[in-house]
Design an enzyme around this catalytic site. Structure first.
Site, PDB file in Angstrom:
ATOM      1  N   LYS A   1       6.207  -4.165  -3.808  1.00  0.00           N
ATOM      2  CA  LYS A   1       7.658  -3.999  -3.644  1.00  0.00           C
ATOM      3  C   LYS A   1       8.112  -4.102  -2.188  1.00  0.00           C
ATOM      4  CE  LYS A   1      11.702  -2.287  -5.345  1.00  0.00           C
ATOM      5  NZ  LYS A   1      12.344  -3.469  -5.905  1.00  0.00           N
TER       6      LYS A   1
ATOM      7  N   ARG B   1       4.020  -0.274  -4.811  1.00  0.00           N
ATOM      8  CA  ARG B   1       3.693  -0.787  -3.477  1.00  0.00           C
ATOM      9  C   ARG B   1       2.374  -1.545  -3.440  1.00  0.00           C
ATOM     10  NH1 ARG B   1       6.761   1.456   0.469  1.00  0.00           N
ATOM     11  NH2 ARG B   1       5.202   0.865   1.988  1.00  0.00           N
TER      12      ARG B   1
ATOM     13  N   HIS C   1      22.096 -36.790  -6.987  1.00  0.00           N
ATOM     14  CA  HIS C   1      21.445 -37.315  -5.782  1.00  0.00           C
ATOM     15  C   HIS C   1      19.932 -37.211  -5.873  1.00  0.00           C
ATOM     16  CE1 HIS C   1      25.337 -37.837  -3.981  1.00  0.00           C
ATOM     17  NE2 HIS C   1      25.648 -36.622  -4.405  1.00  0.00           N
TER      18      HIS C   1
ATOM     19  N   TRP D   1      -2.647  -2.671  -1.728  1.00  0.00           N
ATOM     20  CA  TRP D   1      -2.301  -4.084  -1.888  1.00  0.00           C
ATOM     21  C   TRP D   1      -3.143  -4.792  -0.837  1.00  0.00           C
ATOM     22  CZ3 TRP D   1      -0.225  -8.208   0.874  1.00  0.00           C
ATOM     23  CH2 TRP D   1       0.258  -9.271   0.101  1.00  0.00           C
TER      24      TRP D   1
ATOM     25  N   GLU E   1       9.213 -14.546 -11.024  1.00  0.00           N
ATOM     26  CA  GLU E   1       8.326 -13.504 -10.515  1.00  0.00           C
ATOM     27  C   GLU E   1       7.794 -12.577 -11.602  1.00  0.00           C
ATOM     28  OE1 GLU E   1      10.004 -10.717  -7.711  1.00  0.00           O
ATOM     29  OE2 GLU E   1      11.946 -10.824  -8.680  1.00  0.00           O
TER      30      GLU E   1
ATOM     31  N   GLU F   1      18.959 -16.714  -7.656  1.00  0.00           N
ATOM     32  CA  GLU F   1      18.426 -15.383  -7.975  1.00  0.00           C
ATOM     33  C   GLU F   1      17.862 -15.354  -9.408  1.00  0.00           C
ATOM     34  OE1 GLU F   1      17.379 -12.939  -6.604  1.00  0.00           O
ATOM     35  OE2 GLU F   1      17.432 -11.317  -8.043  1.00  0.00           O
TER      36      GLU F   1
ATOM     37  N   LYS G   1      14.057 -14.345 -10.365  1.00  0.00           N
ATOM     38  CA  LYS G   1      13.785 -13.232 -11.280  1.00  0.00           C
ATOM     39  C   LYS G   1      12.852 -13.670 -12.404  1.00  0.00           C
ATOM     40  CE  LYS G   1      14.714 -10.676  -9.695  1.00  0.00           C
ATOM     41  NZ  LYS G   1      14.972  -9.940  -8.517  1.00  0.00           N
TER      42      LYS G   1
ATOM     43  N   CYS H   1       0.847  -1.192   0.000  1.00  0.00           N
ATOM     44  CA  CYS H   1       0.000   0.000   0.000  1.00  0.00           C
ATOM     45  C   CYS H   1       0.886   1.247   0.000  1.00  0.00           C
ATOM     46  CB  CYS H   1      -0.946   0.090   1.190  1.00  0.00           C
ATOM     47  SG  CYS H   1      -2.115  -1.248   1.283  1.00  0.00           S
TER      48      CYS H   1
ATOM     49  N   ASN I   1      -1.602   2.249   5.747  1.00  0.00           N
ATOM     50  CA  ASN I   1      -0.770   1.137   5.274  1.00  0.00           C
ATOM     51  C   ASN I   1      -0.325   0.370   6.511  1.00  0.00           C
ATOM     52  OD1 ASN I   1       2.723   1.100   4.326  1.00  0.00           O
ATOM     53  ND2 ASN I   1       1.265  -0.529   4.150  1.00  0.00           N
ATOM     54  N   GLY I   2      -0.573  -0.936   6.503  1.00  0.00           N
ATOM     55  CA  GLY I   2      -0.175  -1.741   7.661  1.00  0.00           C
ATOM     56  C   GLY I   2      -1.281  -2.702   8.036  1.00  0.00           C
TER      57      GLY I   2
HETATM   58  C1  F6R Z   1      12.453  -9.923  -5.724  1.00  0.00           C
HETATM   59  C2  F6R Z   1      12.359  -8.918  -4.686  1.00  0.00           C
HETATM   60  C3  F6R Z   1      12.052  -9.376  -3.318  1.00  0.00           C
HETATM   61  C4  F6R Z   1      12.809  -8.516  -2.290  1.00  0.00           C
HETATM   62  C5  F6R Z   1      12.375  -8.904  -0.874  1.00  0.00           C
HETATM   63  C6  F6R Z   1      13.136  -8.124   0.173  1.00  0.00           C
HETATM   64  O1  F6R Z   1      12.824  -9.367  -6.940  1.00  0.00           O
HETATM   65  O2  F6R Z   1      12.490  -7.755  -4.931  1.00  0.00           O
HETATM   66  O3  F6R Z   1      12.341 -10.724  -3.146  1.00  0.00           O
HETATM   67  O4  F6R Z   1      14.176  -8.730  -2.463  1.00  0.00           O
HETATM   68  O5  F6R Z   1      11.008  -8.663  -0.725  1.00  0.00           O
HETATM   69  O6  F6R Z   1      12.947  -6.759   0.022  1.00  0.00           O
HETATM   70  P1  F6R Z   1      13.957  -5.721   0.636  1.00  0.00           P
HETATM   71  O7  F6R Z   1      15.244  -5.891  -0.067  1.00  0.00           O
HETATM   72  O8  F6R Z   1      13.317  -4.402   0.405  1.00  0.00           O
HETATM   73  O9  F6R Z   1      14.072  -6.069   2.095  1.00  0.00           O
END
Ligand code: F6R
Length: 585
Positions: A580, A27, A487, A74, A471, A464, A468, A2, A100-101
């Site tokens: 995010k 967000r 294994h 969100w 997602e 990673e 990527k 949010c 937000n929260g």
């Molecule tokens: C994936 C991504 C998330 C963040 C995770 C932690 O692309 O962006 O997996 O890495 O939510 O977020 P931060 O780094 O803001 O603590």
């Protein structure tokens, strides 16, 4: 999760707020809404879907006024509906609230508000009703809002607006920052929301309660009156714009040559301080979530090898399982782009309770993580707007590499190595590389499963890369440890199974032999590393740079993930179900 933006000044608030919402959309993008002080009452417009739906709505075009609040949602409590979109109102229409929260005690609060009709399923709606109740008892808006906020349990960033134009902004746990312009004020979840108007910001602390009316007054609900400094941010407004790029994700991938140079501009004494703390600690725990956690896997390998000690990497959400092992001799290094991830903050609080020293690697100055750590190393890569983390990841890795060199007393050499690796970053983000990777994306776009394979540092890259691609393109990708294939997991390989294999000089022999093994079972093998091999159907050349390999090898994978999303018709900046900053547990 949010996004909140509020404005009070002389400009047309609807335009300022809509611009802010567009910058906060990362967000959350389930629904959005806006409330503007009009004459004689507050006007509210809401829309389900992305912020553009709000901006294009008929109601929005009729809004006028200089004070207002807005929100992009969100969903947590209640589905994605117009009724659940914020702002929420008091029943007399005099008060509007964005939040937000999560209000943990909202059921009890709601039960005590029986005389009020609730129009949404949200936890937020109790706030305007509590304020209204207080005002009916004779309190002023500000006093009623203060009392309402004091009754909330949980994490919140709240802005409440009265129809006379007075606003209150309060936070505990969720981010909220104020912007101070010339005769105008802003409150927002994140600085890019108002950065085009002012660079002067006030970071609110937990339990801060700000009243924005004719001026700004801040108090703390636990300690009383407080003074909060006005800081000037260094980000420029353009860093939060897409510019010539179609998506933020692509812009942020392409920026890495430049962002890494800013990461390198560190005060060397801070890196040396971290290296000394790593050396002096009995054990070191790196903690983070998601992509930042993958940077921690690399950090663990680098530090444990060089510092020759017990270094662990733990996912924030699993930290409580190791909390009993933490004590005053432990160094906890928390890594986060936003500095607001709830799980990471909770891990940090557990570590502090155990008297461990907590240091942060973080992108957002003034964030909760920054403020709750003994000191912080900043990734300095500017606002990261695309939901999928790209430039923040390579910056986190760069700081790990610098610290590793500092551990050996060779920080200057580390800076030189990283600086020269930046030239390869330039090539890997060039248009020609993007076009080359489009061919691979065409081959992979209809696949149901892809495997990424690596060992040591290259396993962190495989993890990673898998995250990527998953997602943003929604293809199932799983990272397999090269040494573990025999294994069990090699059973997954059949004719045509795509396998992306990462290798480096340190493990070339073993990993290439794994590449041959999967190829022999019919896999379509993509090699990522310094030299071509006959096991590969497709080769992505990434020069050998030792400790910097993870920084370079992930870049073509970021590009591939982006291309796959676009080819599959998905929005890489706003992947489904994601936001995010994950500020809820
Ligand atoms: C994936 C991504 C998330 C963040 C995770 C932690 O692309 O962006 O997996 O890495 O939510 O977020 P931060 O780094 O803001 O603590």
């Amino acid at each position: 999760m949010c996004g909140i933006i509020a404005y009070s000044g002389r400009k047309e608030a609807p335009e300022v707020l809509l611009n802010g919402l567009r910058r906060l959309e990362y967000r959350g993008y389930d629904s959005s809404g806006i409330a503007v002080v009009g004459n004689p009452s507050i006007k509210v417009v809401k829309a389900v879907g992305k912020v553009d739906a709000l901006g294009n709505s008929q109601g929005f075009s009729g809004l006028r006024g200089n004070t207002g609040i807005a929100h992009t949602r969100w969903a947590t409590h209640g589905g994605v509906t117009q009724e659940n979109a914020h702002p929420h109102m008091s029943s007399d229409g005099a008060v509007a609230v964005v939040h937000n929260g999560i209000i943990e005690n909202f059921r009890e609060l709601k039960a005590a508000l029986k005389e009020y009709v609730f129009y949404s399923e949200t936890d937020t709606e109790v706030i305007p009703k509590l304020i209204e109740q207080g005002m009916r008892e004779g309190k002023t808006f500000v006093d009623a809002a203060r009392d309402a906020v004091a009754r909330i349990e949980g994490r919140y960033a709240v802005v409440a607006l009265h129809k006379d134009g007075t606003m209150v902004a309060a936070r505990n746990g969720s981010p909220l920052v104020l912007g101070v312009g010339d005769g105008e004020y802003f409150a927002a979840s994140d600085i890019p929301a108002f950065m085009q108007y002012t660079k002067r910001v006030v970071y609110l602390g937990d339990y801060d309660f700000a009243v924005i009316g004719k001026g700004l007054h801040i108090e703390n609900l636990q300690t009383g009156p407080v003074t909060r400094d006005v800081s000037t941010i260094e980000w420029d407004a353009q860093s939060a714009e897409k510019g010539v790029f179609e998506h933020y994700m692509l812009k942020e991938i392409a920026e890495q040559y430049e962002t890494l140079s800013r990461t390198l501009e560190q005060d060397p004494s801070v890196i040396t301080r971290l290296a000394t703390d790593v050396r002096n600690a009995e054990s070191v725990v790196l903690v983070a979530a998601g992509t930042a956690y993958h940077a921690c896997i690399s950090g663990r390998l680098l530090f444990s090898r060089i510092a020759d000690k017990n270094v662990a990497s733990v996912r924030s959400s699993e930290f409580e399982n190791v909390a009993h092992l933490i004590d005053a001799d432990t160094l906890v290094l928390a890594v986060s782009q936003s500095g607001e991830t709830a799980d990471t903050l909770e891990a940090v609080r557990m570590a502090k309770d155990a008297e461990a020293k907590v240091v942060a690697i973080v992108n957002v100055a003034g964030s909760t993580l920054h403020r709750e750590s003994s000191y912080a190393l900043f990734t300095n890569c500017g606002p990261e707007i695309g939901v999928a983390s790209t430039k923040a990841y390579t910056a986190q890795l760069a700081l790990m590499v610098l610290t590793a060199y500092a551990l050996e007393g060779k920080l200057d050499e580390g800076r030189r190595v990283l600086d020269s690796a930046r030239n390869d970053v330039y090539n890997l983000t060039a248009v020609s590389t993007r076009e080359h990777l489009k061919e691979l994306a065409e081959t992979l776009k209809s696949m149901e499963h892809v495997f990424t394979i690596g060992r040591q540092l290259e396993y962190a890259t495989a993890k990673e890369a898998a995250l990527k691609i998953k997602e943003v393109s929604y293809i199932h990708v799983e990272a397999l440890q090269a040494g573990e294939l025999k294994h069990g997991t090699i059973a997954l390989i059949e004719k045509g199974t795509p396998c992306i294999v990462f290798f480096s000089a340190a493990n070339k022999r073993e990993t290439l032999s794994n590449a041959h093994e999967v190829r022999a079972r019919g896999a379509y093998v993509v090699g990522v590393g310094p030299e071509k091999d006959e096991a590969f159907d497709y080769f992505i050349k990434v020069p050998e740079t030792g400790l910097c390999n993870p920084i370079l090898q992930i870049i073509p994978m970021q590009v591939l993930a982006y291309q796959l999303a676009v080819l599959r018709g998905k929005d890489p900046d706003r992947p489904r179900n994601l936001a995010k900053s994950v500020t809820v547990k």
